[in-house]
Design a protein around this motif. Structure first.
Motif, PDB file in Angstrom:
ATOM      1  N   THR A  50       0.806  -1.291   0.065  1.00  0.00           N
ATOM      2  CA  THR A  50      -0.207   0.101   0.136  1.00  0.00           C
ATOM      3  C   THR A  50       0.651   1.259  -0.114  1.00  0.00           C
ATOM      4  O   THR A  50       0.646   2.089  -0.766  1.00  0.00           O
ATOM      5  N   VAL A  51       1.970   1.197   0.671  1.00  0.00           N
ATOM      6  CA  VAL A  51       2.858   2.271   0.813  1.00  0.00           C
ATOM      7  C   VAL A  51       3.848   2.576  -0.005  1.00  0.00           C
ATOM      8  O   VAL A  51       4.723   3.500  -0.097  1.00  0.00           O
ATOM      9  N   GLY A  52       3.961   1.504  -0.937  1.00  0.00           N
ATOM     10  CA  GLY A  52       5.126   1.207  -2.059  1.00  0.00           C
ATOM     11  C   GLY A  52       6.611   1.041  -1.415  1.00  0.00           C
ATOM     12  O   GLY A  52       7.411   1.660  -2.156  1.00  0.00           O
ATOM     13  N   ILE A  53       6.674   0.381  -0.338  1.00  0.00           N
ATOM     14  CA  ILE A  53       7.849  -0.131   0.011  1.00  0.00           C
ATOM     15  C   ILE A  53       8.203  -1.425  -0.719  1.00  0.00           C
ATOM     16  O   ILE A  53       7.389  -2.245  -0.241  1.00  0.00           O
ATOM     17  N   GLN A  54       9.295  -1.629  -1.083  1.00  0.00           N
ATOM     18  CA  GLN A  54       9.779  -2.954  -1.680  1.00  0.00           C
ATOM     19  C   GLN A  54      11.036  -3.403  -0.915  1.00  0.00           C
ATOM     20  O   GLN A  54      11.072  -4.549  -0.872  1.00  0.00           O
ATOM     21  N   ASP A  55      11.880  -2.591  -0.550  1.00  0.00           N
ATOM     22  CA  ASP A  55      12.991  -2.947   0.197  1.00  0.00           C
ATOM     23  C   ASP A  55      12.462  -3.592   1.569  1.00  0.00           C
ATOM     24  O   ASP A  55      12.467  -2.583   2.644  1.00  0.00           O
ATOM     25  N   ARG A  56      12.695  -4.545   2.085  1.00  0.00           N
ATOM     26  CA  ARG A  56      12.313  -5.338   3.354  1.00  0.00           C
ATOM     27  C   ARG A  56      13.420  -4.720   4.473  1.00  0.00           C
ATOM     28  O   ARG A  56      13.004  -4.880   5.505  1.00  0.00           O
ATOM     29  N   ASN A  57      14.357  -4.250   4.053  1.00  0.00           N
ATOM     30  CA  ASN A  57      15.682  -3.734   4.887  1.00  0.00           C
ATOM     31  C   ASN A  57      15.424  -2.232   5.225  1.00  0.00           C
ATOM     32  O   ASN A  57      16.065  -1.556   5.670  1.00  0.00           O
ATOM     33  N   ILE A 104      -5.872  -4.721  10.265  1.00  0.00           N
ATOM     34  CA  ILE A 104      -4.490  -4.380  10.999  1.00  0.00           C
ATOM     35  C   ILE A 104      -3.439  -3.638  10.087  1.00  0.00           C
ATOM     36  O   ILE A 104      -3.009  -2.367  10.519  1.00  0.00           O
ATOM     37  N   SER A 105      -3.366  -3.790   8.709  1.00  0.00           N
ATOM     38  CA  SER A 105      -2.669  -3.222   7.823  1.00  0.00           C
ATOM     39  C   SER A 105      -3.080  -1.634   7.820  1.00  0.00           C
ATOM     40  O   SER A 105      -2.352  -0.799   7.790  1.00  0.00           O
ATOM     41  N   ALA A 106      -4.514  -1.432   7.607  1.00  0.00           N
ATOM     42  CA  ALA A 106      -4.998  -0.243   7.540  1.00  0.00           C
ATOM     43  C   ALA A 106      -4.718   0.756   8.656  1.00  0.00           C
ATOM     44  O   ALA A 106      -4.328   1.977   8.664  1.00  0.00           O
TER      45      ALA A 106
END
Length: 72
Positions: free
Chosen positions: A30-37, A62-64
């Motif tokens: 949803t927020v556009g984060i691809q890097d898990r680090n 939970i996510s929202a």
């Protein structure tokens, strides 16, 4: 992935872990984060665990809530 590292020491069953992981993945998408680090990914993971521990069971909710509470 930060969520599994954070969950490994908590007393949770497989269903709860799956629920938290699904909420985490949904929030990142949803927020556009691809890097898990990314440090934001860890902040999201911690917030998801916090919300999941107060009894919210639906991964989408939970996510929202995590996204909303973090002001993202």
């Amino acid at each position: 992935m930060p969520i599994y590292r954070l969950l490994q020491n908590l007393p949770m069953g497989p269903e709860e872990v799956d629920r938290m992981a699904a909420a985490f993945e949904n929030a990142l998408r949803t927020v556009g984060i691809q890097d898990r680090n990314d440090p934001m990914a860890e902040m999201i993971a911690k917030k998801i665990i916090e919300i999941g521990q107060i009894g919210v069971r639906d991964p989408a909710e939970i996510s929202a809530r995590a996204i909303q509470e973090l002001g993202m």
